[in-house]
Design a protein around this motif. Sequence first.
Motif, short mmCIF file in Angstrom:
data_model
loop_
_atom_site.label_atom_id
_atom_site.label_comp_id
_atom_site.label_asym_id
_atom_site.label_seq_id
_atom_site.Cartn_x
_atom_site.Cartn_y
_atom_site.Cartn_z
N SER A 41 0.85 -1.20 0.00
CA SER A 41 0.00 0.00 0.00
C SER A 41 0.88 1.24 0.00
CB SER A 41 -0.90 0.02 1.23
OG SER A 41 -0.13 0.23 2.41
N PRO A 42 0.35 2.35 -0.51
CA PRO A 42 1.08 3.61 -0.33
C PRO A 42 1.29 3.81 1.17
CG PRO A 42 -0.71 3.91 -1.89
CD PRO A 42 -0.90 2.55 -1.25
N THR A 43 2.47 4.26 1.56
CA THR A 43 2.81 4.38 2.98
C THR A 43 1.80 5.21 3.77
OG1 THR A 43 5.14 4.09 2.45
CG2 THR A 43 4.65 5.08 4.58
N HIS A 44 1.30 6.28 3.17
CA HIS A 44 0.38 7.16 3.89
C HIS A 44 -1.09 6.79 3.70
CE1 HIS A 44 4.14 9.49 3.79
NE2 HIS A 44 3.78 9.73 5.05
N ARG A 45 -1.36 5.68 2.99
CA ARG A 45 -2.73 5.19 2.80
C ARG A 45 -2.75 3.67 2.97
NH1 ARG A 45 -2.36 8.94 -1.79
NH2 ARG A 45 -1.51 7.11 -2.75
N GLN A 47 -4.81 1.57 3.99
CA GLN A 47 -6.03 0.86 3.62
C GLN A 47 -6.14 0.67 2.11
OE1 GLN A 47 -5.80 4.00 4.63
NE2 GLN A 47 -6.86 5.17 3.08
N GLN A 48 -5.33 1.34 1.32
CA GLN A 48 -5.38 1.26 -0.15
C GLN A 48 -4.38 0.20 -0.62
OE1 GLN A 48 -5.00 5.06 -2.11
NE2 GLN A 48 -4.46 4.08 -4.03
N ARG A 49 -4.73 -1.04 -0.44
CA ARG A 49 -3.80 -2.14 -0.72
C ARG A 49 -4.08 -2.83 -2.05
NH1 ARG A 49 -2.80 -4.92 5.23
NH2 ARG A 49 -2.61 -2.92 6.30
N TYR A 77 6.02 2.97 -0.42
CA TYR A 77 5.09 1.88 -0.19
C TYR A 77 5.47 1.07 1.03
CZ TYR A 77 2.74 2.67 -4.57
OH TYR A 77 1.99 3.25 -5.56
#
Length: 102
Positions: A41-45, A47-49, A77
């Motif tokens: 996932s983006p490191t700052h999101r 939940q967006q996996r 990521y």
Amino acid sequence: MHTHTTHPSTPGSVVLDIGETTAALIIHTAPEHEGLEIHVSPTHRPQQRTHAAVRPRHLADRTIHCVLIQPLPAGDYTVWKDDSTPHGTTTLTGGSVTEYQW
């Protein structure tokens, strides 16, 4: 329920979809991880996996086991060990392939 192809790939059977702002991530694993779904996932999101399954990749001189995740927007990521535990982090640069060791 997600289904993944875990059949081995052969030389020349994978096409990378990368560009100026997109990248690919290869996560190298040991053979015993075949079939394991690895999430990033983006490191700052967190939940967006997105994820892919480890599968054998037959090269001209050897077989490796890895995950290929692409295309991904360039950026930082998190690679997830499980649903709540990070395995590590990596930075993807547009137009390139980043390799990560599991």
